[in-house]
Motif scaffolding. Structure first.
Motif, PDB file in Angstrom:
ATOM      1  N   VAL A   1       0.851  -1.204   0.000  1.00 33.18           N
ATOM      2  CA  VAL A   1       0.000   0.000   0.000  1.00 33.18           C
ATOM      3  C   VAL A   1       0.878   1.243   0.000  1.00 33.18           C
ATOM      4  O   VAL A   1       0.625   2.211  -0.725  1.00 33.18           O
ATOM      5  N   ALA A   2       1.920   1.203   0.845  1.00 36.89           N
ATOM      6  CA  ALA A   2       2.801   2.369   0.972  1.00 36.89           C
ATOM      7  C   ALA A   2       3.475   2.690  -0.358  1.00 36.89           C
ATOM      8  O   ALA A   2       3.581   3.842  -0.759  1.00 36.89           O
ATOM      9  N   ALA A   3       3.921   1.639  -1.070  1.00 38.68           N
ATOM     10  CA  ALA A   3       4.587   1.864  -2.360  1.00 38.68           C
ATOM     11  C   ALA A   3       3.584   2.362  -3.401  1.00 38.68           C
ATOM     12  O   ALA A   3       3.889   3.237  -4.205  1.00 38.68           O
TER      13      ALA A   3
ATOM     14  N   SER B   1       6.931  -0.135   5.771  1.00 39.14           N
ATOM     15  CA  SER B   1       6.228   0.744   4.831  1.00 39.14           C
ATOM     16  C   SER B   1       7.106   1.920   4.416  1.00 39.14           C
ATOM     17  O   SER B   1       7.144   2.306   3.246  1.00 39.14           O
ATOM     18  N   MET B   2       7.802   2.489   5.389  1.00 37.53           N
ATOM     19  CA  MET B   2       8.712   3.621   5.078  1.00 37.53           C
ATOM     20  C   MET B   2       9.806   3.157   4.112  1.00 37.53           C
ATOM     21  O   MET B   2      10.131   3.847   3.148  1.00 37.53           O
TER      22      MET B   2
ATOM     23  N   THR C   1      12.296   3.600  -0.987  1.00 36.97           N
ATOM     24  CA  THR C   1      13.022   2.863  -2.034  1.00 36.97           C
ATOM     25  C   THR C   1      12.454   3.237  -3.396  1.00 36.97           C
ATOM     26  O   THR C   1      13.181   3.592  -4.329  1.00 36.97           O
ATOM     27  N   LEU C   2      11.124   3.169  -3.493  1.00 35.26           N
ATOM     28  CA  LEU C   2      10.453   3.486  -4.764  1.00 35.26           C
ATOM     29  C   LEU C   2      10.711   4.944  -5.150  1.00 35.26           C
ATOM     30  O   LEU C   2      11.040   5.250  -6.304  1.00 35.26           O
ATOM     31  N   ASN C   3      10.576   5.830  -4.175  1.00 40.69           N
ATOM     32  CA  ASN C   3      10.771   7.262  -4.408  1.00 40.69           C
ATOM     33  C   ASN C   3      12.187   7.548  -4.909  1.00 40.69           C
ATOM     34  O   ASN C   3      12.399   8.291  -5.883  1.00 40.69           O
ATOM     35  N   PHE C   4      13.167   6.929  -4.252  1.00 41.67           N
ATOM     36  CA  PHE C   4      14.583   7.152  -4.578  1.00 41.67           C
ATOM     37  C   PHE C   4      14.866   6.770  -6.037  1.00 41.67           C
ATOM     38  O   PHE C   4      15.422   7.536  -6.812  1.00 41.67           O
ATOM     39  N   PHE C   5      14.422   5.572  -6.426  1.00 43.31           N
ATOM     40  CA  PHE C   5      14.724   5.099  -7.786  1.00 43.31           C
ATOM     41  C   PHE C   5      13.928   5.847  -8.853  1.00 43.31           C
ATOM     42  O   PHE C   5      14.446   6.170  -9.909  1.00 43.31           O
TER      43      PHE C   5
ATOM     44  N   LEU D   1       3.220   5.292  -6.542  1.00 43.83           N
ATOM     45  CA  LEU D   1       2.902   5.124  -7.965  1.00 43.83           C
ATOM     46  C   LEU D   1       1.775   6.059  -8.363  1.00 43.83           C
ATOM     47  O   LEU D   1       1.627   6.416  -9.519  1.00 43.83           O
ATOM     48  N   LEU D   2       0.932   6.426  -7.382  1.00 42.63           N
ATOM     49  CA  LEU D   2      -0.214   7.288  -7.685  1.00 42.63           C
ATOM     50  C   LEU D   2      -0.076   8.530  -6.825  1.00 42.63           C
ATOM     51  O   LEU D   2      -0.177   8.476  -5.618  1.00 42.63           O
TER      52      LEU D   2
END
Length: 803
Positions: free
Chosen positions: A183-185, A217-218, A223-227, A244-245
């Protein structure tokens, strides 16, 4: 466990939770990267074709190109679901079941996550009205289940000796963390993810888990934000794209002094929108339930190819509708003059540029755009941003048509054999509804202060709340996605109203799909009327049990003829035990075990009475004192036996090496059985598999001992009793199960209220609850099945009939 071991265990847990977060973020990155790549490629080709064909009049070719792309992608997504059927749908109902304590076969396998992540990428790129957020939650949960095990069926060759976390409870904790990370990603909402796991997922929750789940979750979000920030902007380490959204920033343009994000007057409209959202959600769920039932009757029993054809039919219809609506039904609207200028941050500029670049001008003259094509001919995320932030207008007719088409097509799509989420289509549908309300209020009622973006967001929340019926987690997810805390109150009120309205008609979409699968899901609590029932009303009285010392042939017979996961360990209460003890080693072992446990109980009672300086009213204390004072065990034991147990006639011809059989009379079936503990099926199979037993000529002390690590070595897939080669074992050998059973499981009295039984079962995460009467005899057992809503309702009806 020593202090050192406990600390190491905890440290390993933290490391693994971090690793789960990072891996879930990387799965999200993989899905997002390829969806973007394929979607851009598709829209570039088709758009240039449409622009060429507008002049030449060859639009049918453009439609064929679009169909070619979409059908290919959807076909690939369907094929992946044929490989692993559990990968279909959003995966949230399955994960909900898993966290509730029900094992759904194949739901957390490596193959599932590969098919899910790759499949959702194709189904989103293939233009179906589905989102990638639900499958992200499932993918995170699979990562959470698999990573701490360091093993997989698909990769049997790779073996690590990793002795930690070999229990269902540990695994479930990691699955909660993985689902929250998903959910967090998906939404860039770590707190929302944690609350989602707590609200929708786990049937029991421990305090220590909250902090680990939030940390997980953090890790996933950043991780997603960084890449993504690095890949899209080339500025590594800047963290500009959470989730993603992302909904972008809501703020009034500086030129418009009347504009407010929302006012107290708007709250009244938000409540009405919540009611309408609840009604629309209930309609959506009702239609989808009927469709799902139709599929179960007419599509699923047929060959698997029919499912693929259904997916292709949905894809074909969706593509034709999108293309025709964009070309024929759109209106040319004036471009807005006020562009978002003066934004100081790079990401916001990027979002406003994204909004303006995603405007489609099909068939429209300069400085105007085609409003229908702008919504349909874009990725769903861009369409949501258009509805939230586009200063230009969308005509009420366009919004109504768009809402209607999207509502019907996304309802038809959810449930076909492709991986598909429901969050984004619901948000987009609701945003169109909210924008329509804002348009009508501005145009026909003349409310100038209204900010259309707020109404679009509230509409999205109302519709999504009406469909999925989540409250706490959804509020926080939406607030985190907008980065605007002032929206907390309107979103919360809207979601509550939408949930209450929808609940009046039916359940949330995930609960409906769980029910359709017939999974015994436990609610949060039982109804008030259920307290008319007691534990004795709902327990299963026909027990299959084992004795402390049992012959191998009996154990094998019990295991092969039942599917129970646990068995009570009992001894029979016989009047003529002395005769029994003389002849048979096995029976004397069982009787000795019972006597020693009774003496232990008597000793405890005596100690307690001495420390309290008071005496129990029964003769138990005297008996115990006599027994300890004199050294004539046989006689005193027999007297003690008579004092402690009810007297009754012995049952002939029933030896403890016989397994309970179907032909028993009621009297034989319900004879008193002293309860000593519970032993799991997996433990019995492991004991047989390892040949743990002793012969009648030996004492039980000669039986080999297995350590805890050896007992749990085969977790989570213990061998099946039907696959074991037992030819080397002598069926007359005896297994002593007492060192391996759980001697102190949770038990309840037959008179316990059902609500107490339910709370104990849920909060402790139990699977079996023995019902034990006042003299220590087991009279029944309660499992999940006995606590499901349907079972309790049936028992309540019986209760009323007998009154």
């Amino acid at each position: 466990l020593s202090k050192q071991k406990v600390k190491r265990y905890e440290a390993v847990k933290w490391v693994l939770v971090f690793a789960i977060g990072v891996c879930t973020g990387l799965v999200g990155l993989f899905v997002d990267f390829f969806v973007r790549l394929f979607t851009q490629l598709k829209f570039q080709v088709v758009q240039s074709s449409v622009e060429e064909c507008t002049e030449k009049g060859c639009l049918a070719l453009s439609l064929l190109e679009l169909l070619g792309f979409n059908l290919t992608f959807v076909f690939l997504a369907s094929l992946l679901v044929l490989i692993q059927p559990v990968a279909a749908g959003s995966g949230i109902p399955e994960i909900k079941c898993y966290l509730n304590g029900v094992k759904v076969p194949g739901v957390v396998r490596l193959r599932t996550v590969v098919c899910k992540a790759t499949g959702v990428l194709f189904s989103v790129a293939g233009g179906l009205f589905v989102g990638k957020e639900g499958p992200m939650i499932h993918s995170g949960a699979v990562v959470g289940a698999g990573l701490p095990q360091f093993q997989s069926i698909s990769l049997r060759k790779i073996q690590f000796n990793f002795p930690y976390f070999r229990s269902d409870r540990d695994k479930r904790d990691f699955v909660s963390a993985g689902a929250a990370a998903g959910v967090a990603a998906a939404f860039g909402a770590p707190i929302g993810g944690t609350l989602f796991s707590l609200e929708e997922g786990s049937s029991f929750w421990n305090q220590g888990l909250t902090w680990k789940v939030l940390f997980c979750s953090m890790a996933a979000t950043f991780t997603l934000n960084f890449f993504r920030s690095g890949i899209q902007f080339g500025s590594w380490g800047s963290f500009q794209l959470p989730g993603l959204l992302n909904f972008g920033e809501f703020k009034c343009s500086e030129s418009d002094k009347k504009c407010h994000l929302w006012t107290a007057v708007d709250l009244g409209f938000f409540i009405l929108m919540g009611i309408v959202g609840g009604l629309l959600g209930a309609t959506f769920n009702c239609l989808n339930k009927r469709l799902a039932k139709y599929r179960m009757r007419n599509v699923h029993p047929k060959p698997k190819l029919v499912r693929v054809l259904e997916s292709l039919l949905v894809s074909l219809t969706t593509t034709v509708v999108v293309f025709v609506a964009s070309m024929v039904l759109g209106e040319c609207r004036q471009m807005s003059s006020s562009r978002h200028s003066g934004n100081d941050t790079l990401s916001l500029q990027d979002i406003s540029e994204d909004i303006n670049s995603s405007i489609k001008t099909f068939f429209c003259p300069n400085e105007t755009y085609n409003d229908m094509a702008t919504l349909f001919f874009n990725p769903q995320e861009s369409a949501i941003l258009q509805l939230f932030h586009q200063d230009g207008t969308f005509s009420p007719v366009t919004l109504s048509l768009f809402f209607l088409l999207y509502f019907l097509l996304s309802c038809w799509t959810y449930g076909i054999s492709v991986p598909s989420g429901l969050f984004v289509p619901s948000l987009l549908c609701g945003a169109a509804f909210g924008r329509l309300v804002a348009n009508l209020l501005k145009s026909y009622i003349g409310l100038d202060h209204i900010y259309s973006g707020t109404f679009a967001l509230i509409g999205a929340a109302a519709f999504l709340g009406g469909v999925v019926r989540m409250t706490i987690s959804l509020t926080v997810i939406l607030i985190e996605s907008t980065n605007e805390i002032t929206y907390g109150l309107p979103i919360m009120i809207t979601l509550m109203v939408a949930k209450w309205t929808g609940d009046f008609f039916n359940k949330g979409i995930y609960d409906i799909h769980v029910n359709l699968r017939g999974v015994p899901l436990l609610e949060w609590e039982t109804g008030v009327e259920m307290d008319k029932l007691r534990a004795s009303d709902i327990m299963e009285p026909n027990l299959t049990y084992v004795y402390p010392h049992t012959r191998i042939q009996s154990l094998v017979s019990i295991l092969r003829t039942t599917v129970h996961h646990a068995f009570p360990v009992v001894t029979e209460n016989r009047g003529n035990e002395r005769e029994f003890m003389k002849g048979n080693q096995l029976i004397s072992n069982n009787i000795k075990f019972k006597k020693s446990s009774i003496l232990t109980r008597a000793g405890e009672q005596r100690k307690r009475s001495q420390s309290m300086k008071s005496y129990p009213s029964s003769e138990l204390r005297n008996m115990c004192d006599e027994h300890i004072a004199t050294e004539e065990p046989p006689e005193k034991e027999d007297l003690l036996q008579q004092m402690l147990e009810r007297r009754y006639t012995p049952y002939p011809n029933l030896y403890p090496d016989q397994s309970p059989s179907e032909e028993w009379t009621m009297e034989e079936r319900f004879r008193p059985l002293t309860f000593h503990g519970l032993i799991l099926r997996s433990q019995l199979v492991t004991l047989l598999d390892r040949g743990v037993c002793y012969s009648e000529s030996q004492s039980s002390a000669s039986q080999p001992r297995l350590s805890h690590a050896e007992m749990s070595e085969d977790y989570p897939r213990y061998p099946d009793i039907h696959d074991l080669d037992l030819t080397l074992l002598n069926p007359r050998m005896i297994v002593d199960v007492t060192p391996y059973m759980n001697p102190s499981p949770f038990t309840v009295s037959p008179n316990t209220h059902v609500s107490q039984v339910f709370n104990l079962f849920r909060t402790m995460g139990l699977r079996h609850l023995p019902v034990v009467n006042a003299v220590g005899e087991v009279v029944g057992i309660i499992t999940r099945h006995n606590l499901t809503h349907e079972f309790l309702q049936a028992r309540l009806r019986q209760h009323y009939q007998t009154i």
